[in-house]
Design a protein around this motif. Structure first.
Motif, PDB file in Angstrom:
ATOM      1  N   THR A 122       0.887  -1.291  -0.089  1.00 50.99           N
ATOM      2  CA  THR A 122      -0.092   0.135  -0.262  1.00 50.99           C
ATOM      3  C   THR A 122       0.931   1.219   0.198  1.00 50.99           C
ATOM      4  O   THR A 122       0.502   2.273  -0.675  1.00 50.99           O
ATOM      5  N   PHE A 123       2.130   1.311   0.861  1.00 52.02           N
ATOM      6  CA  PHE A 123       2.729   2.389   0.770  1.00 52.02           C
ATOM      7  C   PHE A 123       3.372   2.709  -0.524  1.00 52.02           C
ATOM      8  O   PHE A 123       3.476   3.807  -1.177  1.00 52.02           O
ATOM      9  N   GLU A 124       3.777   1.588  -1.311  1.00 56.66           N
ATOM     10  CA  GLU A 124       4.326   1.720  -2.747  1.00 56.66           C
ATOM     11  C   GLU A 124       2.943   2.249  -3.609  1.00 56.66           C
ATOM     12  O   GLU A 124       3.369   3.147  -4.725  1.00 56.66           O
ATOM     13  N   LEU A 125       1.930   1.825  -3.440  1.00 55.54           N
ATOM     14  CA  LEU A 125       0.729   2.450  -4.162  1.00 55.54           C
ATOM     15  C   LEU A 125       0.518   3.733  -4.008  1.00 55.54           C
ATOM     16  O   LEU A 125       0.316   4.584  -5.321  1.00 55.54           O
ATOM     17  N   LEU A 126       0.749   4.468  -3.025  1.00 57.41           N
ATOM     18  CA  LEU A 126       0.785   5.834  -2.800  1.00 57.41           C
ATOM     19  C   LEU A 126       1.842   6.472  -3.465  1.00 57.41           C
ATOM     20  O   LEU A 126       1.659   7.692  -3.821  1.00 57.41           O
ATOM     21  N   ARG A 127       2.978   5.884  -4.166  1.00 57.17           N
ATOM     22  CA  ARG A 127       4.053   6.442  -4.640  1.00 57.17           C
ATOM     23  C   ARG A 127       3.653   6.495  -6.316  1.00 57.17           C
ATOM     24  O   ARG A 127       4.132   7.376  -6.972  1.00 57.17           O
ATOM     25  N   ARG A 128       2.891   5.520  -6.492  1.00 55.59           N
ATOM     26  CA  ARG A 128       2.781   5.223  -8.089  1.00 55.59           C
ATOM     27  C   ARG A 128       1.795   6.114  -8.790  1.00 55.59           C
ATOM     28  O   ARG A 128       0.958   6.985  -8.141  1.00 55.59           O
ATOM     29  N   PRO A 129       1.899   6.424  -9.989  1.00 61.26           N
ATOM     30  CA  PRO A 129       1.087   7.308 -10.707  1.00 61.26           C
ATOM     31  C   PRO A 129      -0.548   7.246 -10.530  1.00 61.26           C
ATOM     32  O   PRO A 129      -0.730   5.650 -10.435  1.00 61.26           O
TER      33      PRO A 129
END
Length: 402
Positions: free
Chosen positions: A246-253
């Motif tokens: 989820t943390f990486e999801l927040l960084r994605r376009p």
């Protein structure tokens, strides 16, 4: 005379923030609203969600703030841990709303990722009941869990997150690291050593440790913690993996952060902290919503001229002199207030020239219904130069020319 470098910097124009295009874009899947307490962040989240639904999108707004303002403004009696449909006549899309229930979310995770017998052991454990209700950091981790669940369901094409007030609004960014530190901590390793290894030296170490720690915590609490950790052992990896995903999801376009502030020194200092933190984490920032500003009805009459005119009218002694003088003084006070707010906004832009800004005028009263949300949504998404005075929505007052 040309402006000094410092004066020119103070008048630097902030880029415009096109929230209308952002929420209407199908590529935008998550919008996170963060900011200090008392700046209208919950109302901003709800207004953006309503505007997106009116644009034809299927939207769910998730509030982590325990206050009931979101439910009230959407015309609902209450919100809970499951999305509720908001009936808004005439919209092309769908609008749902929910409020994070930290304990229920934790219970759902335990049930979903354990056998029925193991799940019941965990749910009945006294230490788990305390952990899931009030343990520091649990709310932020469960916010990550719930956001991940909503995104994975694909039921909504836009999720808007209303975070808690103050700096804890970004604490959920630390959830993966906190979970890792918790799972890798010395106490957890000692508590889980017997269940994981079965070696005599591990059991002996555990017994030695338990004698010491039981004197501090009490024997029953230690047994509760040990039983909880043993029952939860198989879930540890999944906790960390989901939080990291989820943390990486927040960084994605497709994800955007919107920082909300009021034109006050403390709120804008918090906004600067959020901007710096998001930049350090590599999170995509849409810009700053400067909420509850006080633009004057006209900018053609300065505060100084209005005060002078008020004195002249009062001295004339006509039938309407008192009323006219009072109106002029009100305008002068409004111009002075707008000038103070613009000064604060200019200081923020000088420190963060790359951050887009959208100013939103203060409403006449509290926003407590859908009509009020529509008015705020228009202020958030309207054309940049479509204002009564022609002042761009990036500013409270027109820019002075050097």
């Amino acid at each position: 005379m040309s402006a000094s470098p410092a004066e020119a910097q103070g008048r630097r124009q902030a880029p415009a923030m096109d929230l209308d295009a952002l929420i209407a874009d199908p590529a935008t899947r998550i919008v996170v609203c963060c900011g200090a307490g008392g700046v209208g962040k919950t109302t901003t989240s709800a207004a953006l969600a309503l505007a997106a639904a009116e644009a034809g999108r299927s939207v769910v707004v998730l509030t982590i703030d325990p206050a009931r303002r979101l439910a009230q403004s959407l015309g609902l009696v209450e919100l809970d841990n499951e999305p509720r449909r908001v009936d808004v006549p005439g919209i092309d899309g769908e609008l749902h709303a929910m409020m994070l229930d930290m304990k229920r979310t934790f219970d759902d995770v335990v049930t979903a990722h354990s056998t029925p017998e193991r799940a019941q052991q965990i749910l009945d454990n006294p230490f788990y009941q305390a952990l899931s209700s009030s343990f520091a950091g649990t709310q932020e981790y469960m916010a990550m869990e719930k956001l991940g669940q909503l995104r994975a369901s694909d039921q909504w094409d836009l999720i808007i997150v209303d975070t808690p007030p103050s700096r804890s609004a970004l604490d959920f960014l630390d959830a993966p690291n906190r979970m890792g530190r918790f799972l890798d901590g010395t106490m957890i390793r000692l508590l889980t050593a017997p269940s994981r290894t079965g070696f005599k030296f591990a059991s002996a170490g555990f017994l030695f440790f338990s004698r010491i720690i039981s004197k501090i915590l009490g024997g029953q609490l230690l047994r509760d913690i040990s039983a909880f950790v043993a029952a939860l052992d198989t879930m540890f990896g999944g906790f960390r993996e989901r939080a990291t995903a989820t943390f990486e999801l927040l960084r994605r376009p497709g994800t955007w952060f919107v920082v909300v502030a009021a034109p006050e020194p403390d709120a804008l200092r918090e906004a600067s902290y959020f901007v710096d933190r998001l930049s350090a984490e590599g999170m995509p920032l849409a810009g700053l919503v400067l909420n509850r500003t006080h633009p004057p009805a006209t900018t053609a009459l300065s505060a100084t001229r209005a005060e002078g005119a008020a004195e002249e009218v009062a001295e004339s002694g006509g039938e309407t002199a008192a009323l006219t003088a009072a109106a002029l003084r009100v305008h002068a006070e409004r111009m002075q207030q707008a000038a103070r707010e613009q000064h604060l906004a200019d200081r923020f832009t000088s420190a963060h020239p790359e951050v887009a800004v959208r100013t939103v005028p203060a409403a006449a009263g509290d926003v407590h219904d859908v009509d009020g949300l529509r008015g705020m949504a228009e202020a958030l998404t309207g054309a940049d130069d479509d204002t009564p005075t022609g002042t761009p929505r990036t500013r409270v007052l027109p820019a002075r020319r050097g």
